[in-house]
Design an enzyme around this catalytic site. Structure first.
Site, PDB file in Angstrom:
ATOM      1  N   LYS A  92      -4.543  -4.355  -1.487  1.00  0.00           N
ATOM      2  CA  LYS A  92      -4.858  -3.764  -0.188  1.00  0.00           C
ATOM      3  C   LYS A  92      -3.904  -4.326   0.861  1.00  0.00           C
ATOM      4  O   LYS A  92      -3.982  -5.481   1.230  1.00  0.00           O
ATOM      5  CB  LYS A  92      -6.305  -4.073   0.219  1.00  0.00           C
ATOM      6  CG  LYS A  92      -6.609  -3.457   1.578  1.00  0.00           C
ATOM      7  CD  LYS A  92      -8.022  -3.520   1.979  1.00  0.00           C
ATOM      8  CE  LYS A  92      -8.239  -2.816   3.317  1.00  0.00           C
ATOM      9  NZ  LYS A  92      -7.050  -2.526   4.117  1.00  0.00           N
ATOM     10  N   ARG A 117      -2.142   7.240  10.909  1.00  0.00           N
ATOM     11  CA  ARG A 117      -3.526   7.697  10.742  1.00  0.00           C
ATOM     12  C   ARG A 117      -4.097   8.211  12.052  1.00  0.00           C
ATOM     13  O   ARG A 117      -5.007   9.028  12.072  1.00  0.00           O
ATOM     14  CB  ARG A 117      -4.397   6.553  10.205  1.00  0.00           C
ATOM     15  CG  ARG A 117      -5.762   6.981   9.809  1.00  0.00           C
ATOM     16  CD  ARG A 117      -6.302   6.082   8.746  1.00  0.00           C
ATOM     17  NE  ARG A 117      -6.967   4.912   9.273  1.00  0.00           N
ATOM     18  CZ  ARG A 117      -8.118   4.948   9.936  1.00  0.00           C
ATOM     19  NH1 ARG A 117      -8.687   6.090  10.206  1.00  0.00           N
ATOM     20  NH2 ARG A 117      -8.676   3.836  10.351  1.00  0.00           N
ATOM     21  N   GLU A 156       1.363   2.920   2.875  1.00  0.00           N
ATOM     22  CA  GLU A 156       1.212   1.941   3.946  1.00  0.00           C
ATOM     23  C   GLU A 156       2.607   1.448   4.337  1.00  0.00           C
ATOM     24  O   GLU A 156       3.402   1.094   3.468  1.00  0.00           O
ATOM     25  CB  GLU A 156       0.357   0.772   3.423  1.00  0.00           C
ATOM     26  CG  GLU A 156      -0.104  -0.184   4.462  1.00  0.00           C
ATOM     27  CD  GLU A 156      -1.562   0.045   4.903  1.00  0.00           C
ATOM     28  OE1 GLU A 156      -2.187   1.031   4.462  1.00  0.00           O
ATOM     29  OE2 GLU A 156      -2.037  -0.763   5.704  1.00  0.00           O
ATOM     30  N   PHE A 179       1.081   5.101  -2.422  1.00  0.00           N
ATOM     31  CA  PHE A 179       0.041   4.954  -3.434  1.00  0.00           C
ATOM     32  C   PHE A 179      -0.662   6.254  -3.800  1.00  0.00           C
ATOM     33  O   PHE A 179      -1.537   6.262  -4.637  1.00  0.00           O
ATOM     34  CB  PHE A 179      -0.971   3.867  -3.060  1.00  0.00           C
ATOM     35  CG  PHE A 179      -1.511   3.932  -1.661  1.00  0.00           C
ATOM     36  CD1 PHE A 179      -2.326   4.977  -1.265  1.00  0.00           C
ATOM     37  CD2 PHE A 179      -1.218   2.914  -0.745  1.00  0.00           C
ATOM     38  CE1 PHE A 179      -2.846   5.022   0.013  1.00  0.00           C
ATOM     39  CE2 PHE A 179      -1.733   2.961   0.544  1.00  0.00           C
ATOM     40  CZ  PHE A 179      -2.543   4.021   0.925  1.00  0.00           C
TER      41      PHE A 179
END
Lengths: 528, 333
Positions: free
Chosen positions: A229, A249, A277, A316
Site C-alpha cells: 500500500k 482522485r 499511485e 496496479f
C-alpha cells in the site's frame, strides 16, 4: 433559483439519506436542462473561482443592513459562516426571484469577474434585493465558493439515478473528467446511448475499506492478491487518441506536473487506462512524502526538481484496453493484461509488484517489512472481483501496519503560523517518569479546527509559565499520539526519539494520571 | 436604585432583590424560569398570574405574596409595581419609583403577541434594565403565524409518511405557546411529563390548551412535545420512525440546528429579537440603559454609538447563548 434554493433547504433540513435522494430526484425530474447541468456541477463540489473579496462582500452587506463593520464581525462570530451571516443580516426580503438558476449563474455570477468594483457592488445589491432569505443564502454560497450541503458525490449520483432511471455507475462515470455545465452536457448525460466525446475522461476510482477483522476471515489466501500500500497520489493514466492524461482522485488533471509520467505514457498502446499511485522514487524506494509536496506545490517544474525528486506511476490496475472498458473483467485477468501493457513503458511507469505468500501467517510476516519499504502496509484484492465504483466493502481491503500508540499529557504549547497564526497549535507532550512528566514528543497535526479552538482556549486559561512564545500549561489534557518508529536517544530527556508523531485523538475520557510512562514506551523499542 | 451584589440585582432602599440567583431575604420574581426563580429565599413577591408557576419552582411551602399587574406597593419608600413582559404566563417587568426617578427591570420579554400571556407593556422610565439574549441584528423573527404554519406542514407531512413528529420545546412557556398556536386537529398530541406538568398549570390558570396525552403508546403520526435536553435513545426507539424538530430563537442559525442533528428548526422565541429590543428600549424613553444576560457588549456599544448611557450589568441568568442550543437551561425533572 427558487427550485434550487428549495432543494438546498430540503437537503439541509434532513439527516436522512433517503430523504436526500428523494429531494434530489424530485429536483432533477423537473429542472430544465440548463439549470440541471449547473445544479449537478455545484452539488458535486465544482465551484467558480473566488469572484469577490470577502472583505468587500462583508462591507457591502453591512452598509445595506445599516450596521457598522464591528457589528458584522460580532454577527459573523455568532454564525461562523460568511454567506449565512450576510443572508441573516440583510434587510427583510421584499420578494423572491423567479429567474432560473442558469440565468443567475451565467448572466450574473460568471460576469462578476470582469466587472469594476462599483459595478460588482451594484450587481450584488440588486441580486440581494430581489431574493428571499433562502435564495440569498444559496446565492452567497455560490458567490463565496463555499457551496456545500452535506451530500456526497455518491449521493448526488443516486439521486440522479432515481430521477433518470439510469444506472448509478454509468452516471458516475459520465460525471468524471472535464465537462462544461451546458444543456448539451445534460442531454448527453441523461441520454440512454453513450455518446462519449471526451477523450480524456477517467473512470470513477475504486476505493478500499480498512480491514477491520482478522485477516483469516477473508477465506483462502489463494483467492486474494496482495500488493504494497503506497503512500503517494492516487492517479489514473488515460492514453487515448495518441494523447496522455493524468487524473488525480480529486478529478484534477495533473498531467503537466509530472512530465516523466506523461512521457512514459506515450509509449503505451492507444486506448489504455491504468490505475496506480504516483510516488517520488529513487534507488528502488519511495522518498518521504514531504518530498512529493515539493513537486506538487509548484507550477513550473525545473530540471533541478526533476532530478532531485523524480516520480513514477506504480501501476496496479487496468481499466481500459484497446479502447474497451474492461472493469467488469476479473482482477486476475486485468492484472495479467496490465503486465503486458505496462511492460514496454519508459522508466516513468513501473508495475506495482505483487507480494507473494503461501499463507496468511507468511503474509503477516511480510507485512512487517512495510516500514523498511516505506509503505503503509498491504492491499488485499479479491482475484475474482471486478473494478467497482467508489468505496464498497468486500473486494478491496487496506491492511495497514498499526502505528505505535501512546497516551501523553499536553505540557507545553506555542502558536502556529499561517492559517493557524495566533492559535496555540504546536504542542509538546509529556509522559510519566518517577512522578514527573518528562517531554516525550512534539506534535502539530491531527486535531480538528474545533478541537484546536478548544485546546487554544484551554492553553490561554491554564498557562502556568511563559518561556518566550512557549506556554507551560496545567497538565490536564490527555491525547493519544501515534508514531511510526521509535529508537533510543541520548538527546531526548525521555531517552527515546519517535518518527512522525501525530495526534490520533483527544482522550477526554482519560485523566493525566492515566497517561503512559517512559517505562512502558521503552518496552516498544526493538530488541538490541 | 439598583446594584449588583453577591445574590443578584439589589434595591437597597426597598430592601429587596429582583430575581436573585442565591437565597435572599426578599425576592421579587419576574417570571418562573429556573434561572430567575431560585428556591430558598425567605419571602417572594410575584405577579398573581405567576403564583402557581413560581410555587412549582421554589416550593409550595415558600412564602409567596402576589400583586396584580399595575398594582403598586410601597417598600421602604420605593414604589414597586409589576407590568406584563409578554415572556410567559405571569411574567412581569418590575417598575421602581423613588423621589421621581423611575427604573424598569425588564426580566425576560418579547414584543411579539402570545395568546397564552398578556402583551408586553411599554413603560416610560429613566433607567431601563434590559435583557439581551438575542442582541445581534442577525436575530429577526419571522411572523409567528408563518412559523406555526411551518410546524403544521411538517407534522402533516410526517404523519403521511408514517413518522412521529418529535418537537423539542422549552417546557414552560414555549410548549404552551406552540400548543395554542398550531393546528392540533391533525392528530393526537402527546407531551413528556416535564412538559405536561406546566401544561396542567396553564390550564388551571384558565389558559385554553388542546388536550395532550402521555407519549407511551402513541400511534405513528402523532406529535410529541419533549424538552430540549438530552432524551434517552431508548425512549426515541419506542416511538418508531421519527422526525425531530426544535422550536427556538437559536434555530435562526443553521449551525445550532446542525450541531444537534435535528431535521428541522423552527424560529420562534419568547425573547425579543433585535428589532424588538431596540423598539422596547426606545419606547421607554430611557437615557440610561443597563444590559443584562445575552449579547451584552454588542448591544451596549450599539446604544452608546447612538448617544445613550449604556452599560453592561453582570448577572448570572443563563438564558444566554447556550452551546446546546436550548433557550433556557432547567433542571431535569
Amino acid at each position: 433559483m427558487k427550485d434550487f434554493a428549495a432543494l438546498y433547504s430540503m437537503l439541509d433540513e434532513t439527516t436522512k439519506t433517503n430523504a436526500k435522494i428523494e429531494a434530489l430526484a424530485g429536483y432533477f425530474q423537473k429542472a430544465a436542462p440548463a439549470d440541471a447541468a449547473w445544479a449537478v456541477s455545484f452539488l458535486i463540489g465544482r465551484k467558480p473561482k473566488r469572484l469577490i473579496e470577502v472583505r468587500k462582500l462583508a462591507e457591502w452587506a453591512s452598509r445595506e443592513a445599516g450596521v457598522p463593520d464591528w457589528m458584522f464581525g460580532e454577527c459573523y462570530q455568532a454564525v461562523g459562516d460568511l454567506a449565512e451571516t450576510i443572508a441573516l443580516l440583510l434587510p427583510p426580503a421584499a420578494g423572491s426571484t423567479t429567474l432560473p438558476l442558469h440565468f443567475w449563474v451565467e448572466e450574473r455570477l460568471l460576469p462578476l469577474q470582469q466587472l469594476e468594483e462599483a459595478a460588482q457592488r451594484e450587481l450584488m445589491l440588486e441580486a440581494w434585493r430581489g431574493m428571499d432569505d433562502r435564495q440569498r443564502l444559496v446565492w452567497n454560497k455560490l458567490i463565496t465558493g463555499a457551496f456545500r450541503v452535506g451530500v456526497s458525490q455518491n449521493l448526488v449520483v443516486r439521486g440522479l439515478s432515481a430521477a433518470t432511471g439510469l444506472d448509478a455507475a454509468v452516471l458516475a462515470h459520465r460525471l468524471m473528467g472535464d465537462w462544461q455545465p451546458t444543456p448539451q452536457f445534460w442531454e448527453t448525460f441523461i441520454g440512454i446511448e453513450r455518446r462519449d466525446e471526451d477523450v480524456s475522461r477517467p473512470y470513477p476510482f475504486c476505493l478500499a475499506h480498512p480491514l477491520d477483522g482478522p485477516v483469516e476471515e477473508l477465506g483462502p489466501i489463494a483467492e486474494w492478491q496482495a500488493e504494497w500500500k503506497w503512500d503517494g497520489i492516487r492517479a489514473q493514466l488515460v492514453r487515448r487518441q495518441r494523447r496522455t492524461y493524468l487524473w488525480s482522485r480529486g478529478e484534477e488533471l495533473i498531467t503537466d506536473r509530472f512530465p516523466e509520467i506523461e512521457a512514459a505514457g506515450s509509449v503505451l498502446a492507444d486506448g489504455a487506462v491504468l490505475d496506480g499511485e504516483i510516488l517520488p522514487w529513487k534507488h528502488g524506494l519511495p522518498l518521504p512524502f514531504a518530498q512529493m509536496q515539493r513537486r506538487v506545490g509548484r507550477k513550473i517544474i525545473t530540471d533541478r526538481i526533476l532530478s532531485e525528486v523524480p516520480v513514477v506511476l506504480l501501476a496496479f490496475d487496468l481499466l481500459e484496453l484497446d479502447g474497451e472498458d474492461v472493469r467488469e473483467r476479473e482482477l486476475r485477468w486485468r492484472r495479467a493484461r496490465l503486465e503486458e501493457v505496462a511492460a514496454p513503458a519508459a522508466p516513468g511507469i513501473l508495475l506495482s509488484p505483487l507480494v507473494e505468500a503461501a499463507s496468511w501467517e507468511e503474509l503477516a510476516a511480510r507485512r512487517t517489512e512495510a516500514r523498511r519499504r516505506h509503505v503503509e502496509g498491504l492491499m488485499l484484492k479479491r482475484r475474482e472481483s471486478p473494478y467497482r465504483v467508489g468505496r464498497r466493502r468486500g473486494d478491496w481491503w487496506k491492511w495497514k501496519i498499526q502505528p505505535y500508540a501512546v497516551d501523553a499529557v499536553l505540557i507545553y504549547a506555542q502558536p502556529g503560523n499561517g492559517r493557524r497564526a495566533s492559535l496555540f497549535t504546536d504542542y509538546t507532550f509529556g509522559v510519566w517518569e518517577g512522578g514527573q512528566l518528562v517531554p516525550f514528543a512534539k506534535a502539530y497535526s491531527g486535531l480538528t479546527d474545533e478541537e484546536i479552538r478548544r485546546v487554544d482556549a484551554f492553553v490561554r486559561a491554564n498557562t502556568q509559565a511563559r518561556h518566550g512564545p512557549v506556554r507551560a500549561v496545567k497538565p490536564e489534557l490527555v491525547f493519544e499520539l501515534h508514531f511510526e518508529g521509535i529508537q533510543r536517544s541520548g538527546r531526548h530527556r525521555s531517552g527515546v526519539a519517535v518518527r512522525f508523531p501525530r495526534i490520533a485523538r483527544w482522550r477526554t475520557d482519560k485523566k493525566p494520571e492515566d497517561a503512559d510512562t517512559v517505562e512502558t514506551i521503552k518496552a516498544l523499542l526493538p530488541p538490541q | 436604585m439598583l446594584e449588583i451584589n453577591t445574590c443578584g440585582l439589589y434595591c437597597a432602599a426597598g430592601g429587596f432583590h429582583i430575581d436573585p440567583w442565591k437565597p435572599a431575604p426578599r425576592a421579587v420574581i419576574t417570571h418562573a424560569h429556573s434561572d430567575h426563580a431560585c428556591p430558598g429565599s425567605e419571602a417572594y413577591l410575584c405577579a398573581a398570574a405567576s403564583r402557581q408557576l413560581v410555587a412549582a419552582r421554589v416550593g409550595e411551602d415558600a412564602r409567596i405574596e402576589t400583586m396584580e399587574y399595575g398594582e403598586t406597593r410601597d417598600l421602604g419608600g420605593v414604589r414597586l409595581s409589576l407590568h406584563p413582559a409578554g415572556h410567559i404566563l405571569g411574567s412581569c417587568q418590575a417598575r421602581l419609583e423613588r423621589n421621581g426617578e423611575v427604573w424598569v427591570v425588564s426580566g425576560d420579554y418579547k414584543v411579539q403577541p402570545d395568546t397564552t400571556c398578556p402583551a408586553f407593556e411599554p413603560l416610560r422610565c429613566h433607567v431601563f434594565v434590559t435583557e439581551s439574549t438575542f442582541g445581534l441584528p442577525i436575530y429577526r423573527w419571522p411572523p409567528q403565524a408563518e412559523v406555526f404554519g411551518e410546524i403544521d406542514a411538517w407534522w402533516r407531512a410526517n404523519r403521511e409518511a408514517g413518522r412521529t413528529s418529535v418537537l423539542l420545546v422549552y417546557p414552560l412557556g414555549k410548549a404552551q405557546r406552540v400548543l395554542a398556536g398550531i393546528d392540533c386537529s391533525a392528530g393526537p398530541v402527546a407531551a413528556r411529563a416535564s412538559v405536561e406538568r406546566f401544561n396542567a398549570l396553564y390550564r388551571q390558570a384558565g389558559i385554553a390548551l388542546p388536550g395532550t396525552r402521555p407519549p407511551a403508546g402513541v400511534p405513528p403520526g402523532a406529535l410529541v412535545l419533549a424538552p430540549p435536553w438530552t432524551i434517552p435513545p431508548a425512549w426515541f426507539r419506542r416511538l418508531g420512525p421519527v422526525s425531530t424538530g426544535m422550536v427556538s430563537g437559536w434555530m435562526r442559525i443553521r449551525g445550532t440546528r446542525r450541531r444537534r442533528s435535528l431535521d428541522r428548526g423552527f424560529v420562534l422565541s419568547d425573547h425579543a429579537d433585535w428589532p424588538g429590543l431596540l423598539q422596547a428600549i426606545e419606547a421607554t424613553g430611557a437615557e440610561r440603559v443597563r444590559v443584562t444576560h445575552g449579547y451584552r457588549y454588542p448591544l451596549v456599544r450599539w446604544l452608546r454609538e447612538r448617544g445613550l448611557d449604556a452599560q453592561a450589568f453582570e448577572t448570572r441568568y443563563t438564558a444566554e447563548q447556550d452551546e446546546t442550543g436550548s433557550e433556557d437551561v432547567e433542571e431535569i425533572s
